[in-house]
Each structure stands twice: as structure tokens, then as C-alpha cells.
Design a protein around this motif. Structure first.
Motif, PDB file in Angstrom:
ATOM      1  N   GLU A  23      19.692  91.373  -7.885  1.00 54.61           N
ATOM      2  CA  GLU A  23      18.329  91.027  -7.495  1.00 54.61           C
ATOM      3  C   GLU A  23      18.022  91.534  -6.089  1.00 54.61           C
ATOM      4  OE1 GLU A  23      15.276  87.294  -7.952  1.00 54.61           O
ATOM      5  OE2 GLU A  23      17.265  87.171  -8.823  1.00 54.61           O
ATOM      6  N   LYS A  27      15.014  94.075  -5.017  1.00 54.94           N
ATOM      7  CA  LYS A  27      14.026  93.806  -3.965  1.00 54.94           C
ATOM      8  C   LYS A  27      14.001  94.928  -2.938  1.00 54.94           C
ATOM      9  CE  LYS A  27      13.919  88.773  -4.226  1.00 54.94           C
ATOM     10  NZ  LYS A  27      14.246  87.528  -3.508  1.00 54.94           N
ATOM     11  N   SER A  49      13.094  87.213 -12.430  1.00 51.16           N
ATOM     12  CA  SER A  49      14.210  86.757 -11.617  1.00 51.16           C
ATOM     13  C   SER A  49      15.093  85.798 -12.412  1.00 51.16           C
ATOM     14  CB  SER A  49      13.684  86.046 -10.366  1.00 51.16           C
ATOM     15  OG  SER A  49      14.738  85.369  -9.718  1.00 51.16           O
ATOM     16  N   GLU A  51      17.633  84.310 -11.209  1.00 47.71           N
ATOM     17  CA  GLU A  51      17.975  83.245 -10.275  1.00 47.71           C
ATOM     18  C   GLU A  51      16.892  82.169 -10.251  1.00 47.71           C
ATOM     19  OE1 GLU A  51      18.374  82.933  -5.506  1.00 47.71           O
ATOM     20  OE2 GLU A  51      19.478  84.574  -6.437  1.00 47.71           O
ATOM     21  N   LEU A  52      15.630  82.585 -10.135  1.00 42.09           N
ATOM     22  CA  LEU A  52      14.512  81.639 -10.079  1.00 42.09           C
ATOM     23  C   LEU A  52      13.957  81.295 -11.456  1.00 42.09           C
ATOM     24  CD1 LEU A  52      12.571  83.196  -7.058  1.00 42.09           C
ATOM     25  CD2 LEU A  52      14.113  81.223  -7.022  1.00 42.09           C
ATOM     26  N   ARG A  53      14.354  82.093 -12.442  1.00 39.70           N
ATOM     27  CA  ARG A  53      13.880  81.945 -13.825  1.00 39.70           C
ATOM     28  C   ARG A  53      12.360  82.014 -13.913  1.00 39.70           C
ATOM     29  NH1 ARG A  53      18.089  77.674 -16.537  1.00 39.70           N
ATOM     30  NH2 ARG A  53      19.876  78.991 -16.158  1.00 39.70           N
ATOM     31  N   GLN A  54      11.817  82.996 -13.188  1.00 44.37           N
ATOM     32  CA  GLN A  54      10.381  83.227 -13.248  1.00 44.37           C
ATOM     33  C   GLN A  54      10.081  84.668 -12.865  1.00 44.37           C
ATOM     34  OE1 GLN A  54       8.710  80.390 -10.527  1.00 44.37           O
ATOM     35  NE2 GLN A  54       9.117  81.615  -8.729  1.00 44.37           N
ATOM     36  N   GLN A  56       8.501  87.660 -10.808  1.00 41.49           N
ATOM     37  CA  GLN A  56       8.196  87.946  -9.408  1.00 41.49           C
ATOM     38  C   GLN A  56       7.317  89.190  -9.357  1.00 41.49           C
ATOM     39  OE1 GLN A  56       9.796  86.086  -6.557  1.00 41.49           O
ATOM     40  NE2 GLN A  56       9.705  84.795  -8.362  1.00 41.49           N
TER      41      GLN A  56
END
Length: 147
Positions: A23, A27, A49, A51-54, A56
Motif C-alpha cells: 500500500e 501511495k 485499501s 488495511e482500511l477495507r475501503q 481510497q
């Protein structure tokens, strides 16, 4: 299965995708792309993402200042790298992990090398288990995709 982040880059009505191994590297890639294309009127970059499960989404490099790539010189001059490098040199035999020559027996220069390259695995830049001792010749001959 190895994690891959698929980034979608949009320039007006044109879309393209790029894949990254982490990730953070995604970025950094987005930051560079947005910076290079910020003169265009309608650009964006996005990815999902894990990690964030959403999802970006970014449309200006300022949104990713924390992921701005740092020059290699800055990293190798950092106190964190210098301390870790010294630790490796003090705790490991000065034997090349590739050709097996030693500093004492063969009068060669040795260097501390990243097994998985920083360019592809920035999150492992300061990981002790990602470092090895190589002679100058082997380190110069090693490509980033070899490890």
C-alpha cells in the motif's frame, strides 16, 4: 498469495491501471503520477485499501504528502539506517552471501544490502532480517528483481 494493490489512474476519460506490492508503494506511485499530471484539468487515482477495507481516492498530490518518495541519499544518511547498518556489520561475519568470499581472506570490500529492494518493499527498509552482507562486486551486479 502475494498481496497486490491495483491502482486505477484516470486522466479525463482515459483509464489505466498499475499494480504495486504494498500500500505504501501504491501511495508513492500515485503521488508521483499526480505530481506529473497535475497540470491536466481532470485527474484522479484510486485503489481499494486492504488495511482500511475501503476505497481510497486522490486528485491532488498534496493529499499524499506523507507518502512523498524520499531521495535515496536521505535514507542512507539517516541515523536509523546508519545504526542498523553498524549493527549488521558488528554482529555478522563479513562474508558475501552470494560468492562466499570474506573480507579477511580475500581483501574485499563488503556492504550491507537489502535482500528485498527498498524500491519495491519500502516497508522493509529498516527490517534487520531483510539485510545481508555482500561484497562490492556482487552488490553492484545484483538487480532489484533478484533476491
Amino acid at each position: 498469495m502475494e498481496l497486490q494493490i491495483e491502482v486505477t489512474l484516470r486522466d479525463g476519460t482515459k483509464y489505466r491501471t498499475r499494480k504495486y506490492k504494498s500500500e505504501l508503494s501504491a501511495k508513492r506511485g500515485i503521488f508521483k503520477w499526480l505530481e506529473q499530471h497535475q497540470h491536466l484539468p481532470d485527474i484522479s487515482a484510486s485503489y481499494f485499501s486492504p488495511e482500511l477495507r475501503q476505497h481510497q481516492s486522490f486528485d491532488h498530490p498534496e493529499q499524499l504528502q506523507m507518502a512523498q518518495p524520499q531521495a535515496n541519499v536521505d535514507f542512507y544518511q539517516s541515523s536509523a539506517w546508519r545504526k542498523l547498518r553498524l549493527q549488521v556489520l558488528q554482529t555478522r561475519e563479513h562474508r558475501c552471501a552470494i560468492c562466499n568470499r570474506t573480507q579477511a581472506e580475500h581483501n574485499i570490500a563488503v556492504e550491507v544490502d537489502h535482500i528485498k529492494p527498498r524500491s519495491k518493499y519500502p516497508e522493509l527498509a529498516l527490517a534487520l532480517d531483510n539485510l545481508q552482507i555482500l561484497c562490492l562486486d556482487c552488490n553492484r551486479g545484483k538487480a532489484d528483481d533478484e533476491y
